[in-house]
Design a protein around this motif. Structure first.
Motif, PDB file in Angstrom:
ATOM      1  N   LEU A 171      -4.006  -6.347 -16.245  1.00  0.00           N
ATOM      2  CA  LEU A 171      -4.780  -7.192 -15.337  1.00  0.00           C
ATOM      3  C   LEU A 171      -5.334  -6.369 -14.170  1.00  0.00           C
ATOM      4  CD1 LEU A 171      -2.631 -10.452 -15.160  1.00  0.00           C
ATOM      5  CD2 LEU A 171      -4.677 -10.029 -16.507  1.00  0.00           C
ATOM      6  N   ALA A 172      -4.515  -5.454 -13.647  1.00  0.00           N
ATOM      7  CA  ALA A 172      -4.982  -4.611 -12.543  1.00  0.00           C
ATOM      8  C   ALA A 172      -6.199  -3.805 -12.955  1.00  0.00           C
ATOM      9  CB  ALA A 172      -3.857  -3.670 -12.090  1.00  0.00           C
TER      10      ALA A 172
ATOM     11  N   LEU B  96      -4.574  -3.239  -6.596  1.00  0.00           N
ATOM     12  CA  LEU B  96      -3.461  -2.432  -6.108  1.00  0.00           C
ATOM     13  C   LEU B  96      -2.166  -3.237  -6.119  1.00  0.00           C
ATOM     14  CD1 LEU B  96      -2.303   0.134  -4.933  1.00  0.00           C
ATOM     15  CD2 LEU B  96      -3.050  -0.618  -2.663  1.00  0.00           C
ATOM     16  N   LEU B  97      -2.231  -4.510  -5.730  1.00  0.00           N
ATOM     17  CA  LEU B  97      -1.039  -5.373  -5.763  1.00  0.00           C
ATOM     18  C   LEU B  97      -0.482  -5.466  -7.179  1.00  0.00           C
ATOM     19  CD1 LEU B  97       0.929  -7.571  -4.746  1.00  0.00           C
ATOM     20  CD2 LEU B  97      -0.925  -9.233  -5.102  1.00  0.00           C
ATOM     21  N   PHE B  98      -1.354  -5.729  -8.153  1.00  0.00           N
ATOM     22  CA  PHE B  98      -0.900  -5.853  -9.538  1.00  0.00           C
ATOM     23  C   PHE B  98      -0.344  -4.523 -10.053  1.00  0.00           C
ATOM     24  CE2 PHE B  98      -2.117  -9.963 -11.454  1.00  0.00           C
ATOM     25  CZ  PHE B  98      -2.695 -10.565 -10.349  1.00  0.00           C
ATOM     26  N   ALA B  99      -1.026  -3.441  -9.728  1.00  0.00           N
ATOM     27  CA  ALA B  99      -0.580  -2.130 -10.216  1.00  0.00           C
ATOM     28  C   ALA B  99       0.754  -1.740  -9.591  1.00  0.00           C
ATOM     29  CB  ALA B  99      -1.649  -1.075  -9.919  1.00  0.00           C
ATOM     30  N   ARG B 100       0.931  -2.014  -8.293  1.00  0.00           N
ATOM     31  CA  ARG B 100       2.214  -1.724  -7.648  1.00  0.00           C
ATOM     32  C   ARG B 100       3.335  -2.537  -8.301  1.00  0.00           C
ATOM     33  NH1 ARG B 100       2.640   2.974  -4.983  1.00  0.00           N
ATOM     34  NH2 ARG B 100       1.553   3.036  -2.980  1.00  0.00           N
ATOM     35  N   ALA B 101       3.067  -3.820  -8.522  1.00  0.00           N
ATOM     36  CA  ALA B 101       4.091  -4.678  -9.127  1.00  0.00           C
ATOM     37  C   ALA B 101       4.470  -4.143 -10.508  1.00  0.00           C
ATOM     38  CB  ALA B 101       3.579  -6.111  -9.225  1.00  0.00           C
ATOM     39  N   ALA B 102       3.474  -3.727 -11.280  1.00  0.00           N
ATOM     40  CA  ALA B 102       3.746  -3.173 -12.609  1.00  0.00           C
ATOM     41  C   ALA B 102       4.583  -1.906 -12.511  1.00  0.00           C
ATOM     42  CB  ALA B 102       2.424  -2.892 -13.322  1.00  0.00           C
ATOM     43  N   TRP B 103       4.247  -1.046 -11.559  1.00  0.00           N
ATOM     44  CA  TRP B 103       4.970   0.210 -11.368  1.00  0.00           C
ATOM     45  C   TRP B 103       6.414  -0.037 -10.971  1.00  0.00           C
ATOM     46  CZ3 TRP B 103       4.498   5.225 -12.327  1.00  0.00           C
ATOM     47  CH2 TRP B 103       5.229   6.148 -11.585  1.00  0.00           C
TER      48      TRP B 103
ATOM     49  N   GLU C 194       0.833  -1.212   0.000  1.00  0.00           N
ATOM     50  CA  GLU C 194       0.000   0.000   0.000  1.00  0.00           C
ATOM     51  C   GLU C 194       0.863   1.255   0.000  1.00  0.00           C
ATOM     52  OE1 GLU C 194      -3.266   0.445   2.595  1.00  0.00           O
ATOM     53  OE2 GLU C 194      -3.966  -1.612   2.419  1.00  0.00           O
ATOM     54  N   ALA C 195       1.938   1.240   0.768  1.00  0.00           N
ATOM     55  CA  ALA C 195       2.803   2.418   0.876  1.00  0.00           C
ATOM     56  C   ALA C 195       3.726   2.582  -0.325  1.00  0.00           C
ATOM     57  CB  ALA C 195       3.641   2.336   2.151  1.00  0.00           C
ATOM     58  N   GLY C 196       3.878   1.547  -1.131  1.00  0.00           N
ATOM     59  CA  GLY C 196       4.778   1.629  -2.277  1.00  0.00           C
ATOM     60  C   GLY C 196       6.239   1.489  -1.913  1.00  0.00           C
ATOM     61  N   ASP C 197       6.527   0.853  -0.786  1.00  0.00           N
ATOM     62  CA  ASP C 197       7.907   0.682  -0.316  1.00  0.00           C
ATOM     63  C   ASP C 197       8.421  -0.666  -0.807  1.00  0.00           C
ATOM     64  OD1 ASP C 197      10.251   0.201   1.163  1.00  0.00           O
ATOM     65  OD2 ASP C 197       9.527   1.386   2.862  1.00  0.00           O
TER      66      ASP C 197
ATOM     67  N   GLU D 131      -5.644   4.857 -10.331  1.00  0.00           N
ATOM     68  CA  GLU D 131      -7.013   4.419 -10.057  1.00  0.00           C
ATOM     69  C   GLU D 131      -7.051   3.410  -8.910  1.00  0.00           C
ATOM     70  OE1 GLU D 131      -9.418   6.072 -11.333  1.00  0.00           O
ATOM     71  OE2 GLU D 131      -7.953   7.159 -12.526  1.00  0.00           O
ATOM     72  N   ALA D 132      -6.054   2.533  -8.851  1.00  0.00           N
ATOM     73  CA  ALA D 132      -6.018   1.548  -7.763  1.00  0.00           C
ATOM     74  C   ALA D 132      -5.847   2.226  -6.410  1.00  0.00           C
ATOM     75  CB  ALA D 132      -4.890   0.549  -8.012  1.00  0.00           C
ATOM     76  N   LEU D 133      -4.998   3.247  -6.354  1.00  0.00           N
ATOM     77  CA  LEU D 133      -4.788   3.977  -5.101  1.00  0.00           C
ATOM     78  C   LEU D 133      -6.039   4.747  -4.700  1.00  0.00           C
ATOM     79  CD1 LEU D 133      -1.179   5.271  -5.789  1.00  0.00           C
ATOM     80  CD2 LEU D 133      -1.840   3.722  -3.930  1.00  0.00           C
ATOM     81  N   GLU D 134      -6.670   5.390  -5.664  1.00  0.00           N
ATOM     82  CA  GLU D 134      -7.879   6.142  -5.351  1.00  0.00           C
ATOM     83  C   GLU D 134      -8.969   5.207  -4.860  1.00  0.00           C
ATOM     84  OE1 GLU D 134     -11.451   8.437  -5.551  1.00  0.00           O
ATOM     85  OE2 GLU D 134     -11.080   6.663  -6.753  1.00  0.00           O
TER      86      GLU D 134
END
Length: 536
Positions: free
Chosen positions: A244-245, A260-267, A58-61, A282-285
Motif C-alpha cells: 500500500l505504501a 512513510l507511515l505505512f512503510a514505517r509500520a511495515a518495517w 519520521e525518525a523511526g522511533d 523510497e518513502a524516506l527519500e
C-alpha cells in the motif's frame, strides 16, 4: 507566578523553539527529543502528542511512537496514525484481541473511508490466521463485490489460505485469478515463494510463468528483489502495508507522510522483508530524508543488486561519485544483469561525468540488446547517449555516425530528431538539413520546451529573428529555470533591438547559469552581444 512555574514555561518555550527549528531542518530525531522536553514541562499543551507521534514516525522511533499513540488514544483521539501504530504494537505481541479492538474503534460505518477499505480486510484476515479462526480469507473475498474483483485482494486471500494450511483450496483459487495490474503481480510473487516453501513447486512454476507474461518486458525494481514467502500474521500485514505504501507513493501530488507511515509500520513488523525495505527507502527519500534512506542500505554483499544500485544512486546524490560508481558496477557484475539495472548504471555513470565508465556501461547495454522493436528503440537511445558522450569530448567525427544510426532506427522520434538537428546546428554543420529535422520534431511535439527552444534558436542562427523570438518566449514560459533557454531568449531580444529586455533576461539567466555561461553573460551585460558571445 511561582518561580517553579515560570521556569517550566521558559524551559517549555525554549524546547518548543528547538523542536520547530529541528522540524524545519528535517531532523525528526532532534525534533522528537525537543518535543519530549516540552512534554515534561507542559504535558497538556494542545497538539503536542500528535506532533510527537508524527516526528517519531519520521525518525523511526517505535517506542516513542507507541507512547504518543497510546496517549492520544487514551484521550479519545482516534486519529489513523495512532490507530496503526497501536495495531502494529499489538501484532508484535501477538495480541489478536487488542488488534480487533483497535480496528473496531475506527470502523467505517458510512463506507467512505478509503484507507479502512484498504487495510482492514487484510489485517482482519491475518489476525484470524494467528488466532486460528475458520476461513480467515473471507474478509478479503468480501471486501469488494464479485462483479468488481480485485486481483491483489484475491491473491492475498490465497496467501492467507496457504498460511492456514488449506493448500488445495489455495491452488484451486489461484488458477482463476488474473494478474491484471502491478500490485497483483507483486502479491503473486509472494504466493509463488510461499508455494515453493511448502513443496508446491509445480504450482509455483505455473504462477511465475504467468507473472512473467503479465509483466512483459517491464523490469520493476520490486519484481527484481529476491522472492520471500509470507506465512505469519506479522509478515502478512507487513507485506500488505508495504504494498500500500508503494502504491500510495505513486499517486500524483500526494503527501509523502502517508506512504512513510505505512512503510514505517511495515518495517516495524518485519524488517527482514526486502520489498518493505525498498518501499521504506523510497518513502524516506521522498520525505527528504536521504540520510535515513541510505542507512537502510548497507554497502556490502548482503544487498540484492536492485537495492545496491539504489544505494549507489543515493550516494551519487550525496556527492560521493567514486563510491557510487563502484557500487553501481558491482550491482551489474553478473553477466545476466537485468537490462533495467544496466540502464541505471549507464545513467549514473553519465551523471558522474565519468566518460570512460559511461562508455563502458553503454557498450554493455548495447551488447544486451536484440533485434525486436523494443530493443531497436532502446538501441537508438543508447546511440544518442554515446553520441552525446563524444560531443562532450568535442569529437564530432565520432558522434555524427552514431546520430545518423539512431535517426535511421527511429526516424520519426521527436527527441532524436531534435538532438540530431540541434547538435549539428550548434556546430554550424548541415544547417538546412538540421533545421528541417528540428522543424519535423517540433511539429510532433510543439508543447516540448526544449524542442521549441531548438527551433527558435535555429531560426535565430539562420537570420529569422522575428520568428525566433515568439518561439523562444514560449520555450522560456514552459521551462523558466532552464538557463540555456533563457540565454537564447536574451540573445534574440538583443538581435531584434529589444536591448533592455535582453539585459533583463540575461541577468535572470546568470542566476542559474554554470560557470562558463555566467562568464559569457557577464561579458554581454557589460559590452552587449557580439559574435564571440553568442550562445553556443
Amino acid at each position: 507566578m511561582p518561580a517553579r512555574a515560570a521556569d517550566d514555561v521558559e524551559a517549555a518555550l525554549d524546547a518548543f523553539v528547538r523542536a520547530r527549528l529541528a522540524e524545519e531542518a528535517g531532523e525528526p530525531a532532534a525534533a522528537l527529543s525537543a518535543l519530549t522536553a516540552v512534554s515534561s514541562h507542559a504535558p497538556g499543551l494542545p497538539g503536542l502528542h500528535g506532533r510527537m507521534l508524527e516526528q517519531a514516525i519520521e525518525a523511526g522511533d517505535f517506542a516513542a511512537a507507541r507512547s504518543a499513540a497510546a496517549t492520544l488514544w487514551d484521550d479519545g483521539n482516534r486519529r489513523f496514525d495512532a490507530q496503526l501504530v497501536l495495531i502494529v504494537d499489538a501484532l508484535r505481541r501477538s495480541d489478536w484481541k487488542a488488534v480487533r479492538s483497535y480496528l473496531a474503534a475506527r470502523q467505517d460505518k458510512a463506507g467512505v473511508d478509503v484507507i479502512s477499505k484498504l487495510i482492514d480486510p487484510a489485517i482482519a484476515a491475518w489476525i484470524d490466521v494467528g488466532s486460528r479462526e475458520k476461513r480467515p480469507e473471507r474478509w478479503l473475498l468480501a471486501a469488494f463485490p464479485a462483479a468488481r474483483p480485485q486481483p491483489a485482494l484475491q491473491l492475498e486471500a490465497v496467501l492467507v489460505e496457504l498460511a492456514a494450511r488449506r493448500t488445495d483450496e489455495a491452488v484451486r483459487h489461484l488458477d482463476t485469478i488474473g494478474l491484471t495490474d502491478r500490485s497483483s503481480q507483486l502479491v503473486a510473487l509472494r504466493v509463488a515463494a510461499s508455494l515453493d516453501k511448502i513443496g508446491e513447486g509445480e504450482a509455483a512454476r505455473r504462477l511465475r510463468a504467468r507473472i512473467a507474461l503479465a509483466a512483459g518486458e517491464r523490469e520493476d525494481p520490486l519484481l527484481l528483489l529476491p522472492d520471500q514467502p509470507v506465512s505469519t500474521p506479522r509478515a502478512g500485514v507487513a507485506h500488505w502495508l508495504g504494498l500500500l505504501a508503494d502504491g500510495i507513493a505513486r499517486t500524483p501530488n500526494g503527501s509523502p507522510s502517508v506512504p512513510l507511515l505505512f512503510a514505517r509500520a511495515a518495517w516495524w513488523l518485519n524488517d527482514s522483508d526486502w520489498q518493505v525495505r525498498a518501499t521504506l527507502v523510497e518513502a524516506l527519500e521522498r520525505n527528504e530524508q536521504p540520510g535515513d534512506a541510505l542507512a537502510l542500505l548497507p554497502g556490502d554483499a548482503s544487498l540484492p543488486p536492485a537495492l545496491l544500485m539504489r544505494r549507489a544512486e543515493l550516494l551519487l546524490d550525496a556527492g560521493d561519485e567514486a563510491e557510487a560508481l563502484r557500487l553501481a558496477e558491482s550491482a551489474v557484475a553478473d553477466a545476466d544483469a537485468p537490462r533495467s539495472l544496466l540502464i541505471r548504471f549507464a545513467d549514473l555513470a553519465r551523471q558522474s561525468d565519468d566518460r570512460v565508465a559511461a562508455a563502458r556501461a553503454y557498450a554493455r547495454l548495447e551488447a544486451a540488446l536484440g533485434d525486436d522493436d523494443r530493443d531497436r528503440d532502446l538501441r537508438a537511445t543508447v546511440l544518442i547517449a554515446e553520441a552525446d558522450l563524444a560531443l562532450q569530448a568535442d569529437d564530432w567525427d565520432k558522434a555524427e555516425p552514431l546520430i545518423e544510426k539512431a535517426v535511421a532506427l527511429r526516424p520519426n522520434d521527436p527527441a532524436i530528431l531534435n538532438f540530431a538537428g540541434y547538435s549539428a546546428l550548434e556546430r554550424r554543420r548541415n544547417v538546412d538539413a538540421s533545421l528541417a529535422r528540428i522543424e519535423a520534431a517540433w511539429k510532433q511535439a510543439p508543447q516540448n520546451p526544449s524542442i521549441t527552444d531548438s527551433l527558435g534558436w535555429a531560426y535565430f542562427l539562420t537570420g529569422r529573428v522575428d520568428e525566433a523570438v515568439p518561439l523562444l518566449e514560449r520555450a522560456q514560459r514552459g521551462d523558466p529555470e532552464n538557463a540555456v533557454i533563457v540565454e537564447h531568449l536574451g540573445d534574440a531580444y538583443w538581435k531584434s533591438g529589444r536591448k533592455f529586455s535582453a539585459r533583463y533576461v540575461w541577468r535572470a539567466a546568470a542566476l542559474i547559469a554554470d560557470a562558463d555561461m555566467a562568464t559569457r553573460i557577464e561579458t554581454k551585460l557589460r559590452d552587449g552581444l557580439s559574435p564571440a558571445t553568442i550562445a553556443p
